[in-house]
Design an enzyme around this catalytic site. Structure first.
Site, PDB file in Angstrom:
ATOM      1  CG  HIS A  55      38.152  55.546  39.179  1.00  0.00           C
ATOM      2  ND1 HIS A  55      38.182  55.555  40.555  1.00  0.00           N
ATOM      3  CD2 HIS A  55      38.517  54.293  38.807  1.00  0.00           C
ATOM      4  CE1 HIS A  55      38.574  54.360  40.986  1.00  0.00           C
ATOM      5  NE2 HIS A  55      38.778  53.577  39.952  1.00  0.00           N
ATOM      6  CB  SER A  78      33.651  58.998  41.479  1.00  0.00           C
ATOM      7  OG  SER A  78      34.959  58.550  41.178  1.00  0.00           O
ATOM      8  CB  SER A  83      39.091  58.346  41.739  1.00  0.00           C
ATOM      9  OG  SER A  83      37.700  58.102  41.698  1.00  0.00           O
ATOM     10  CG  ASP A 141      36.229  50.808  38.097  1.00  0.00           C
ATOM     11  OD1 ASP A 141      36.711  49.814  38.678  1.00  0.00           O
ATOM     12  OD2 ASP A 141      36.943  51.708  37.621  1.00  0.00           O
ATOM     13  CD  GLU A 203      37.245  49.954  33.256  1.00  0.00           C
ATOM     14  OE1 GLU A 203      36.371  49.729  32.419  1.00  0.00           O
ATOM     15  OE2 GLU A 203      38.319  50.501  32.995  1.00  0.00           O
ATOM     16  CG  ASN A 228      39.717  43.119  34.725  1.00  0.00           C
ATOM     17  OD1 ASN A 228      40.428  44.118  34.817  1.00  0.00           O
ATOM     18  ND2 ASN A 228      40.162  41.908  35.077  1.00  0.00           N
ATOM     19  CE  LYS A 233      40.228  47.425  32.979  1.00  0.00           C
ATOM     20  NZ  LYS A 233      40.926  47.181  34.248  1.00  0.00           N
ATOM     21  CG  ASP A 237      43.131  49.826  32.798  1.00  0.00           C
ATOM     22  OD1 ASP A 237      43.648  49.705  33.913  1.00  0.00           O
ATOM     23  OD2 ASP A 237      42.055  50.442  32.623  1.00  0.00           O
ATOM     24  CG  ASN A 238      44.156  45.544  34.867  1.00  0.00           C
ATOM     25  OD1 ASN A 238      43.499  46.324  34.179  1.00  0.00           O
ATOM     26  ND2 ASN A 238      43.593  44.605  35.592  1.00  0.00           N
ATOM     27  CB  CYS A 242      49.501  49.914  37.246  1.00  0.00           C
ATOM     28  SG  CYS A 242      47.765  49.772  37.743  1.00  0.00           S
ATOM     29  CG  HIS A 348      38.373  48.588  43.097  1.00  0.00           C
ATOM     30  ND1 HIS A 348      38.315  49.438  42.011  1.00  0.00           N
ATOM     31  CD2 HIS A 348      37.221  48.773  43.780  1.00  0.00           C
ATOM     32  CE1 HIS A 348      37.171  50.092  42.039  1.00  0.00           C
ATOM     33  NE2 HIS A 348      36.480  49.703  43.091  1.00  0.00           N
ATOM     34  CG  HIS A 399      45.522  53.642  34.239  1.00  0.00           C
ATOM     35  ND1 HIS A 399      46.273  53.648  35.386  1.00  0.00           N
ATOM     36  CD2 HIS A 399      44.980  52.413  34.156  1.00  0.00           C
ATOM     37  CE1 HIS A 399      46.193  52.460  35.953  1.00  0.00           C
ATOM     38  NE2 HIS A 399      45.401  51.692  35.249  1.00  0.00           N
ATOM     39  CB  SER A 407      39.880  50.409  29.630  1.00  0.00           C
ATOM     40  OG  SER A 407      41.198  50.072  29.962  1.00  0.00           O
ATOM     41  CD  GLN A 411      33.023  49.331  30.989  1.00  0.00           C
ATOM     42  OE1 GLN A 411      31.875  49.043  30.670  1.00  0.00           O
ATOM     43  NE2 GLN A 411      33.519  49.016  32.160  1.00  0.00           N
TER      44      GLN A 411
HETATM   45  P1  NAI Z   1      45.494  39.791  39.550  1.00  0.00           P
HETATM   46  O1  NAI Z   1      44.599  38.739  40.063  1.00  0.00           O
HETATM   47  O2  NAI Z   1      46.064  39.684  38.182  1.00  0.00           O
HETATM   48  O3  NAI Z   1      46.726  40.009  40.546  1.00  0.00           O
HETATM   49  C1  NAI Z   1      46.659  39.986  41.928  1.00  0.00           C
HETATM   50  C2  NAI Z   1      47.837  39.140  42.419  1.00  0.00           C
HETATM   51  O4  NAI Z   1      47.933  39.236  43.842  1.00  0.00           O
HETATM   52  C3  NAI Z   1      47.676  37.665  42.084  1.00  0.00           C
HETATM   53  O5  NAI Z   1      48.788  37.212  41.336  1.00  0.00           O
HETATM   54  C4  NAI Z   1      47.590  36.988  43.439  1.00  0.00           C
HETATM   55  O6  NAI Z   1      48.179  35.708  43.456  1.00  0.00           O
HETATM   56  C5  NAI Z   1      48.321  37.970  44.337  1.00  0.00           C
HETATM   57  N1  NAI Z   1      47.970  37.855  45.752  1.00  0.00           N
HETATM   58  C6  NAI Z   1      46.770  37.553  46.328  1.00  0.00           C
HETATM   59  N2  NAI Z   1      46.870  37.520  47.666  1.00  0.00           N
HETATM   60  C7  NAI Z   1      48.159  37.814  47.961  1.00  0.00           C
HETATM   61  C8  NAI Z   1      48.883  37.933  49.175  1.00  0.00           C
HETATM   62  N3  NAI Z   1      48.302  37.696  50.352  1.00  0.00           N
HETATM   63  N4  NAI Z   1      50.197  38.261  49.104  1.00  0.00           N
HETATM   64  C9  NAI Z   1      50.815  38.454  47.923  1.00  0.00           C
HETATM   65  N5  NAI Z   1      50.172  38.350  46.728  1.00  0.00           N
HETATM   66  C10 NAI Z   1      48.864  38.040  46.755  1.00  0.00           C
HETATM   67  O7  NAI Z   1      44.670  41.165  39.673  1.00  0.00           O
HETATM   68  P2  NAI Z   1      45.044  42.566  38.982  1.00  0.00           P
HETATM   69  O8  NAI Z   1      44.320  42.676  37.693  1.00  0.00           O
HETATM   70  O9  NAI Z   1      46.498  42.738  39.040  1.00  0.00           O
HETATM   71  O10 NAI Z   1      44.304  43.582  39.974  1.00  0.00           O
HETATM   72  C11 NAI Z   1      44.743  43.766  41.307  1.00  0.00           C
HETATM   73  C12 NAI Z   1      43.875  44.820  41.983  1.00  0.00           C
HETATM   74  O11 NAI Z   1      44.066  46.078  41.344  1.00  0.00           O
HETATM   75  C13 NAI Z   1      42.378  44.575  41.894  1.00  0.00           C
HETATM   76  O12 NAI Z   1      41.764  45.054  43.066  1.00  0.00           O
HETATM   77  C14 NAI Z   1      41.949  45.413  40.705  1.00  0.00           C
HETATM   78  O13 NAI Z   1      40.572  45.689  40.726  1.00  0.00           O
HETATM   79  C15 NAI Z   1      42.812  46.619  40.908  1.00  0.00           C
HETATM   80  N6  NAI Z   1      43.099  47.467  39.747  1.00  0.00           N
HETATM   81  C16 NAI Z   1      43.464  48.765  40.039  1.00  0.00           C
HETATM   82  C17 NAI Z   1      43.788  49.633  39.035  1.00  0.00           C
HETATM   83  C18 NAI Z   1      44.150  51.023  39.367  1.00  0.00           C
HETATM   84  O14 NAI Z   1      44.214  51.862  38.464  1.00  0.00           O
HETATM   85  N7  NAI Z   1      44.411  51.374  40.601  1.00  0.00           N
HETATM   86  C19 NAI Z   1      43.772  49.218  37.623  1.00  0.00           C
HETATM   87  C20 NAI Z   1      43.431  47.821  37.430  1.00  0.00           C
HETATM   88  C21 NAI Z   1      43.114  46.994  38.463  1.00  0.00           C
END
Ligand code: NAI
Length: 487
Positions: A55, A78, A83, A141, A203, A228, A233, A237-238, A242, A348, A399, A407, A411
């Protein structure tokens, strides 16, 4: 004359504004500034081409200029079509010492609102350091830079690139087109890029999932460092990132009153935990959906109701997906929602919400960029944030700097570690990166990243006595926890 820098951004005249924002961000990114001070003089990244797909925000600009300060030759794009902060992209191209007429910064290929075709063209340009030569190291990322390279290798081995008609996935069609075009000029380009690449530092959760898959298949072509899952991180961050940017994106797009409304958070991992807190902080009544009994129990004991989406589909006001999984909110789900229910994704990729299915059942009305109303035949409509793409970066600015400093310090350290290893020097983590597998940074480095962020918050850390350290079985200077500790 020196060759003219290649770049593609929205508007270089935004550079002055971008530079001011960078200056303010630097103050909030103590970890990155400490890296500049500690490693700047020895230039551990000197002579290396580093390509980044992440991003293109103000915070990322500070990361890019840190890598440059450490000696790297950097190119950037990006990792999402919405983003980029155009002023940050412009400032990076112009550079701290350049001018709009004579940019002297880093080649960036990114602007807010790229088409998918432009997006993959930008990724390809980022990966070309001259005559098709690829980067020595990658910052990724979500894994799109890695994906392009590994797919290129796969099709080079197969002898041809499948036509875009072989997939229904709009995004993958563009990957196939870029690969076909580049491999027409040089069929072995991506094989050479993969051979030249000494490692990737990834990331996000979704990118790690993909890397682990490649490792299992045996197709991972270079070592990978899992940024990650450094505690400093994903547990910051997550979660806290968020917690800040979910509500920011929701407000900037909709300006709707969240207090008292019913908000559903799908997934209660690190991102889901932050989002649920963010919504609760506004006085929303938050409901969580989960598939993992541990996370479901956590949510329940935190005081959230845990239900299935079907239980609440026609009563909730706001739906946020945070799962990193696909097909979470289907078109049929959306057809059953309340009139003007708000639907957004912060995971993501955009496949958490079935936008393709929605297109078949409803008609769009654009309210403003990254905010659309989709009306079903029966007259009711749903409001979609950022076309289903991560809404905190699409509708707001992602963020804030302080958490991204943690984070991006990971990196930076990961990039230094790969570089040191490849020069045959001792790595900061003490690890070797000679196998094509995914590894974590050491806990000592994780603790170091945290340490670099304490002063800014006025934290006064208690020091262990030698006697106490011996009693709990750790060293006075850390690491303080065993590998299996979960924080
Ligand atoms: P995580 O693995 O900690 O959490 C995901 C959760 O979703 C898990 O607890 C899992 O059991 C649950 N899950 C899976 N399938 C499901 C379903 N069908 N129904 C309900 N729950 C379900 O992963 P994290 O770190 O929370 O990341 C989640 C996503 O967010 C990833 O794609 C990651 O890359 C992205 N992300 C986005 C950020 C942003 O700024 N937008 C920042 C950090 C991560």
């Amino acid at each position: 004359a020196a060759p003219v820098m290649e770049y593609k951004v929205a508007d270089l005249s935004l550079a002055e504004w971008g530079r001011k924002e960078l200056m303010l961000a630097e103050q909030e990114m103590p970890g990155l500034m400490a890296c500049r001070e500690e490693y700047g003089p020895s230039k551990p990244l000197a002579g290396l081409n580093i390509g980044g797909s992440l991003h293109m925000t103000v915070q990322t600009a500070v990361l890019i200029e840190t890598l440059v300060e450490l000696g790297a030759n950097v190119r950037w794009c990006s990792c999402n079509i919405f983003s980029t902060q155009d002023q940050a992209a412009a400032a990076v191209v112009v550079g701290p010492k350049g001018t709009i007429e004579n940019p002297q910064g880093v080649p960036v290929f990114a602007w807010k609102g790229e088409t998918l075709e432009e997006y993959w063209a930008c990724t390809e340009r980022m990966l070309d350091f001259g005559d098709g030569r690829g980067p020595d190291q990658i910052v990724d990322d979500g894994g799109d830079a890695t994906l392009l390279i590994l797919k290129g290798v796969e099709y080079a081995k197969a002898g041809s690139v499948p036509g875009p008609e072989t997939t229904d996935n709009e995004e993958f069609k563009e990957v196939l087109k870029v690969l076909a075009k580049t491999m027409e000029q040089d069929a072995q380009r991506w094989v050479k890029v993969a051979e030249n690449c000494k490692g990737v530092t990834e990331e996000t959760t979704t990118g790690i999932k993909n890397l682990v898959k490649y490792q299992k298949e045996g197709t991972l072509a270079f070592p990978a460092i899992n940024v990650n899952d450094s505690c400093t991180k994903s547990k910051f961050d997550n979660l806290y990132g968020c917690r800040h940017s979910l509500i920011d994106g929701l407000f900037r797009a909709t300006d709707v009153m969240v207090s008292g409304k019913v908000a559903v958070v799908c997934g209660y991992g690190d991102v889901g935990k932050g989002c649920a807190q963010s919504l609760r902080g506004q006085g929303a009544r938050v409901i969580v959906t989960e598939i993992d009994p541990i996370c479901a129990l956590q949510a329940a004991m935190e005081g959230y109701e845990v239900k299935t989406l079907e239980d609440v589909i026609d009563t909730a006001d706001v739906f946020i997906t945070t799962t990193g999984n696909f097909k979470i909110i289907t078109a049929e789900h959306m057809s059953k929602m309340k009139d003007k229910a708000i639907v957004g994704n912060i995971g993501h990729f955009d496949n958490e919400i079935d936008m393709a299915g929605l297109k078949k059942l409803a008609e769009p009305t654009n309210i403003k960029p990254q905010y659309d109303m989709w009306t079903f035949k029966d007259g009711h409509s749903v409001l979609i944030l950022a076309e289903g793409r991560l809404l905190n970066l699409g509708c707001a600015t992602g963020h804030p700097s302080f958490v991204m400093s943690a984070s991006f310090t990971n990196q930076t350290i990961a990039q230094i570690d790969l570089a040191l290893y490849n020069k045959g020097q001792e790595t900061l983590s003490g690890m070797k990166y000679d196998e094509n597998k995914v590894t974590l940074l050491s806990k000592k480095l994780d603790e170091k990243v945290a340490r670099l962020h304490l002063d800014q918050l006025g934290v006064r850390l208690t020091e262990l006595s030698k006697e106490q350290a011996d009693y709990i079985g750790v060293e006075v200077e850390g690491p303080y926890k065993p590998e299996h500790y979960r924080y």
